[in-house]
Scaffold this active site. Structure first.
Site, PDB file in Angstrom:
ATOM      1  N   SER A 195       0.829  -1.216   0.000  1.00 16.85           N
ATOM      2  CA  SER A 195       0.000   0.000   0.000  1.00 16.85           C
ATOM      3  C   SER A 195       0.862   1.265   0.000  1.00 16.85           C
ATOM      4  CB  SER A 195      -0.971   0.012   1.186  1.00 16.85           C
ATOM      5  OG  SER A 195      -0.309  -0.250   2.398  1.00 16.85           O
ATOM      6  N   HIS A 231      -1.855  -8.927   1.897  1.00 16.14           N
ATOM      7  CA  HIS A 231      -1.551  -7.650   2.568  1.00 16.14           C
ATOM      8  C   HIS A 231      -2.705  -7.331   3.530  1.00 16.14           C
ATOM      9  CE1 HIS A 231       0.266  -3.860   3.295  1.00 16.14           C
ATOM     10  NE2 HIS A 231      -0.167  -3.180   2.244  1.00 16.14           N
ATOM     11  N   HIS A 275       5.731 -12.829   7.459  1.00 17.78           N
ATOM     12  CA  HIS A 275       5.932 -11.445   7.024  1.00 17.78           C
ATOM     13  C   HIS A 275       7.110 -11.379   6.056  1.00 17.78           C
ATOM     14  CE1 HIS A 275       6.428  -7.073   7.194  1.00 17.78           C
ATOM     15  NE2 HIS A 275       5.158  -7.075   7.539  1.00 17.78           N
ATOM     16  N   ARG A 288       3.011  -4.923  16.821  1.00 13.28           N
ATOM     17  CA  ARG A 288       1.610  -4.486  16.670  1.00 13.28           C
ATOM     18  C   ARG A 288       0.675  -5.590  17.173  1.00 13.28           C
ATOM     19  NH1 ARG A 288       1.740  -3.132  10.368  1.00 13.28           N
ATOM     20  NH2 ARG A 288       2.636  -5.241  10.447  1.00 13.28           N
ATOM     21  N   ASP A 339      -2.268  -8.609  11.681  1.00 14.95           N
ATOM     22  CA  ASP A 339      -3.612  -9.048  11.316  1.00 14.95           C
ATOM     23  C   ASP A 339      -4.082 -10.260  12.114  1.00 14.95           C
ATOM     24  OD1 ASP A 339      -3.924  -7.073   9.297  1.00 14.95           O
ATOM     25  OD2 ASP A 339      -2.566  -8.234   8.038  1.00 14.95           O
TER      26      ASP A 339
HETATM   27  N1  AMX Z   1       1.258 -20.076   6.170  1.00 19.30           N
HETATM   28  C1  AMX Z   1       1.723 -21.017   5.311  1.00 19.30           C
HETATM   29  N2  AMX Z   1       2.787 -20.850   4.513  1.00 19.30           N
HETATM   30  C2  AMX Z   1       3.431 -19.684   4.600  1.00 19.30           C
HETATM   31  C3  AMX Z   1       3.040 -18.656   5.498  1.00 19.30           C
HETATM   32  C4  AMX Z   1       1.892 -18.891   6.287  1.00 19.30           C
HETATM   33  N3  AMX Z   1       1.414 -17.965   7.122  1.00 19.30           N
HETATM   34  N4  AMX Z   1       3.894 -17.613   5.361  1.00 19.30           N
HETATM   35  C5  AMX Z   1       4.783 -17.965   4.400  1.00 19.30           C
HETATM   36  N5  AMX Z   1       4.501 -19.207   3.938  1.00 19.30           N
HETATM   37  C6  AMX Z   1       5.158 -19.915   2.847  1.00 19.30           C
HETATM   38  C7  AMX Z   1       5.018 -19.106   1.568  1.00 19.30           C
HETATM   39  O1  AMX Z   1       3.721 -19.292   0.985  1.00 19.30           O
HETATM   40  C8  AMX Z   1       6.165 -19.643   0.734  1.00 19.30           C
HETATM   41  O2  AMX Z   1       5.771 -20.900   0.239  1.00 19.30           O
HETATM   42  P1  AMX Z   1       6.154 -21.374  -1.266  1.00 19.30           P
HETATM   43  O3  AMX Z   1       7.658 -21.315  -1.313  1.00 19.30           O
HETATM   44  O4  AMX Z   1       5.583 -22.736  -1.343  1.00 19.30           O
HETATM   45  O5  AMX Z   1       5.514 -20.380  -2.187  1.00 19.30           O
HETATM   46  C9  AMX Z   1       7.245 -19.876   1.785  1.00 19.30           C
HETATM   47  O6  AMX Z   1       6.558 -19.980   3.054  1.00 19.30           O
HETATM   48  C10 AMX Z   1       8.260 -18.748   1.890  1.00 19.30           C
HETATM   49  O7  AMX Z   1       7.568 -17.518   2.105  1.00 19.30           O
HETATM   50  P2  AMX Z   1       8.263 -16.344   2.960  1.00 19.30           P
HETATM   51  O8  AMX Z   1       9.503 -15.944   2.244  1.00 19.30           O
HETATM   52  O9  AMX Z   1       8.381 -16.771   4.370  1.00 19.30           O
HETATM   53  O10 AMX Z   1       7.158 -15.209   2.914  1.00 19.30           O
HETATM   54  P3  AMX Z   1       6.932 -14.070   1.814  1.00 19.30           P
HETATM   55  O11 AMX Z   1       7.842 -12.944   2.106  1.00 19.30           O
HETATM   56  O12 AMX Z   1       6.980 -14.632   0.437  1.00 19.30           O
HETATM   57  O13 AMX Z   1       5.425 -13.672   2.101  1.00 19.30           O
HETATM   58  C11 AMX Z   1       3.550 -13.173   3.453  1.00 19.30           C
HETATM   59  C12 AMX Z   1       5.045 -12.955   3.242  1.00 19.30           C
HETATM   60  C13 AMX Z   1       3.056 -12.218   4.532  1.00 19.30           C
HETATM   61  C14 AMX Z   1       2.804 -12.852   2.154  1.00 19.30           C
HETATM   62  C15 AMX Z   1       3.303 -14.647   3.873  1.00 19.30           C
HETATM   63  O14 AMX Z   1       3.946 -14.906   5.082  1.00 19.30           O
HETATM   64  C16 AMX Z   1       1.839 -15.003   3.958  1.00 19.30           C
HETATM   65  O15 AMX Z   1       1.219 -15.370   2.936  1.00 19.30           O
HETATM   66  N6  AMX Z   1       1.206 -14.883   5.199  1.00 19.30           N
HETATM   67  C17 AMX Z   1      -0.210 -15.121   5.365  1.00 19.30           C
HETATM   68  C18 AMX Z   1      -0.996 -13.903   4.918  1.00 19.30           C
HETATM   69  C19 AMX Z   1      -0.823 -12.737   5.863  1.00 19.30           C
HETATM   70  O16 AMX Z   1      -0.911 -12.873   7.059  1.00 19.30           O
HETATM   71  N7  AMX Z   1      -0.599 -11.540   5.285  1.00 19.30           N
HETATM   72  C20 AMX Z   1      -0.514 -10.299   6.070  1.00 19.30           C
HETATM   73  C21 AMX Z   1       0.876  -9.702   6.111  1.00 19.30           C
HETATM   74  C22 AMX Z   1       0.913  -8.417   6.895  1.00 19.30           C
HETATM   75  C23 AMX Z   1       0.223  -7.320   6.129  1.00 19.30           C
HETATM   76  O17 AMX Z   1       0.685  -6.880   5.092  1.00 19.30           O
HETATM   77  N8  AMX Z   1      -0.903  -6.846   6.589  1.00 19.30           N
END
Ligand code: AMX
Length: 441
Positions: free
Chosen positions: A241, A271, A318, A327, A373
């Site tokens: 964002s 996000h 994250h 937070r 979140d």
């Molecule tokens: N549950 C399951 N798997 C997860 C995970 C979770 N909460 N967080 C990361 N992973 C997985 C990824 O999907 C990825 O898998 P892949 O290699 O098979 O595609 C692997 O772990 C490596 O990911 P990462 O490097 O640890 O994370 P990232 O930087 O690519 O992504 C984020 C970060 C937040 C998108 C991810 O942790 C996620 O999808 N979390 C759940 C959604 C969430 O809570 N989002 C809110 C974030 C905060 C915000 O912006 N408000």
């Protein structure tokens, strides 16, 4: 010119001169290297942006102009008898870099009150959408309808000088921040309270009035809104964002266009939509298990089921953070004080015990800890705000404080059009084969 605007101009002139000197003297200094993997993997860890308002440390979490969340809770002015900071004070801090006095915060509050009128056609535009449109869609449409009020767009069309961009941006930023709670509350009441709208109360602070217009007059809900609006306001510049608002603003799209673009990014489930996903996921778990407060073993089974279906556990992980998000901790603290026996809040705390070891055991998740979140929805449900599709709108109203303060800085510092270089995989392969020696810009 208002006193805060005048101070901002003075401060921006000082910083602008400093930056000119830094770039002149040290502009050719290398600050890092970029690997091919980073280019393919979402540009993680590449420093390519300057954002003055806040800085994220992977282990400590966010600091706003150097202040952590507990420090802000201790030092920012509060309402009489309250214990949470007034987010108007955080806006002042992000904009000017110094902590405000109570009088200065009151000045921001009354400036926002003065600018808060939303023209009727904005509501008419929202009304033209089906009521079942997602609240974030209604929110962005409302912001776009309000764009007709942009000073920046009007003055640019009249031939505004470059040196005045910051001035028009500042006016639009304040107008937007002042009006967003009214638009958001309108959407809430339209969608969930049969269009039974509540008029603003000009005696309340920005968050208190927002809570009031949504129909929540309980003082502890108002305190929650002050905390919520503070902790969601900014998370340095690279998140979707913030980066989108900055990028679109770099084309000199006015603050309304830029912020609406940022909000479209916030609406993504990786996000800002994660807050709705968390509560939806817990509600579904409770329904499937038929219990209000699942045991740790039941939660573990449900988490494993979620993962086996190829889904992420919402609220965990994250892109930058590597520890529990402060937070999350601030909200846990609020829960302990105001609702220690709430079943949903206790479920969130149990999930916190169960999920990190499971995610760690997968071996690929870089951060197994909860983000902001994971907690926010449960606190809202406690006060009766069960309509989880609305939660990202709350996040958006708060995020305006950070990204619009940053946009003021972007224009005051004369930040240029953002245009990173991209390459094709064909070129990458030629480069790896030694056929192209350098990346041509
Ligand atoms: N549950 C399951 N798997 C997860 C995970 C979770 N909460 N967080 C990361 N992973 C997985 C990824 O999907 C990825 O898998 P892949 O290699 O098979 O595609 C692997 O772990 C490596 O990911 P990462 O490097 O640890 O994370 P990232 O930087 O690519 O992504 C984020 C970060 C937040 C998108 C991810 O942790 C996620 O999808 N979390 C759940 C959604 C969430 O809570 N989002 C809110 C974030 C905060 C915000 O912006 N408000």
């Amino acid at each position: 010119m208002g006193i805060i605007k005048e101070r901002f101009r003075k401060k921006a002139d000082e910083v602008s001169a400093e930056i000119k000197e830094i770039v002149k003297t040290h502009g050719s200094k290398k600050i890092g290297e970029v690997t091919l993997a980073q280019v393919y993997q979402g540009m993680r860890g590449i420093t390519g942006l300057v954002t003055e308002t806040s800085l994220l440390d992977a282990n400590e979490g966010i600091r706003f102009r150097g202040y952590s969340i507990p420090e802000l809770q201790a030092s920012l002015p509060k309402v009489k008898g309250g214990s949470q900071p007034l987010p108007e004070g955080l806006f002042y801090l992000m904009l000017l870099g110094t902590l405000p006095t109570e009088e200065e915060v009151n000045h921001v509050t009354s400036t926002l009150q003065r600018r808060s009128h939303v023209p009727n056609y904005v509501f008419d535009t929202i009304e033209s959408l089906p009521v079942n449109a997602h609240p974030m869609t209604q929110f962005v449409v409302g912001i776009m309808a309000l764009q007709t009020e942009s000073s920046f767009a009007k003055r640019y069309a009249e031939g505004m000088s470059k040196k005045d961009y910051w001035d028009a941006t500042y006016d639009d930023a304040l107008d937007l921040i002042a009006r967003l709670p009214r638009i958001a509350a309108y959407i809430y009441r339209r969608k969930y309270r049969n269009g039974d709208h509540i008029q603003p109360n000009g005696l309340l602070d920005w968050s208190g009035n927002f809570a009031h217009m949504m129909g929540y007059d309980d003082e502890s809900f108002k305190e929650l809104m002050r905390l919520y609006m503070t902790i969601h306001a900014d998370h340095e510049g690279g998140n979707v964002s913030a980066h989108t608002t900055h990028l679109v603003g770099s084309a000199l799209s006015d603050p309304f266009l830029s912020f609406a673009a940022g909000m479209n990014g916030l609406a993504g489930p990786l996000h800002g939509l994660a807050n709705q996903e968390v509560v939806k996921w817990i509600f579904e778990m409770r329904e499937q298990l038929g219990v209000e407060l699942p045991s740790n073993e039941q939660i573990e089974q449900y988490v494993r089921k979620t993962l086996s279906e190829g889904k992420v556990v919402p609220g965990y992980g994250h892109a930058v953070l590597r520890k529990t998000d402060p937070r999350f901790t601030a909200q846990m603290e609020f829960g302990r004080q105001h609702m220690p026996d709430d079943a949903l809040v206790n479920t969130v705390w149990r999930i916190y015990e169960v999920v990190p070891p499971i995610l760690s055991s997968l071996g690929k998740v870089k951060n197994p800890w909860p983000n902001v979140d994971a907690h926010s929805g449960a606190l809202l449900v406690h006060y009766g705000m069960v309509e989880y599709e609305f939660y990202t709108v709350l996040f958006g109203v708060s995020r305006a404080l950070g990204v619009l303060a940053s946009l003021c800085w972007d224009r005051a510092l004369g930040m240029p059009l953002e245009r990173p270089k991209s390459v094709t995989t064909e070129l990458v392969k030629r480069w790896l084969d030694g056929k192209d020696e350098i990346w041509e810009g």
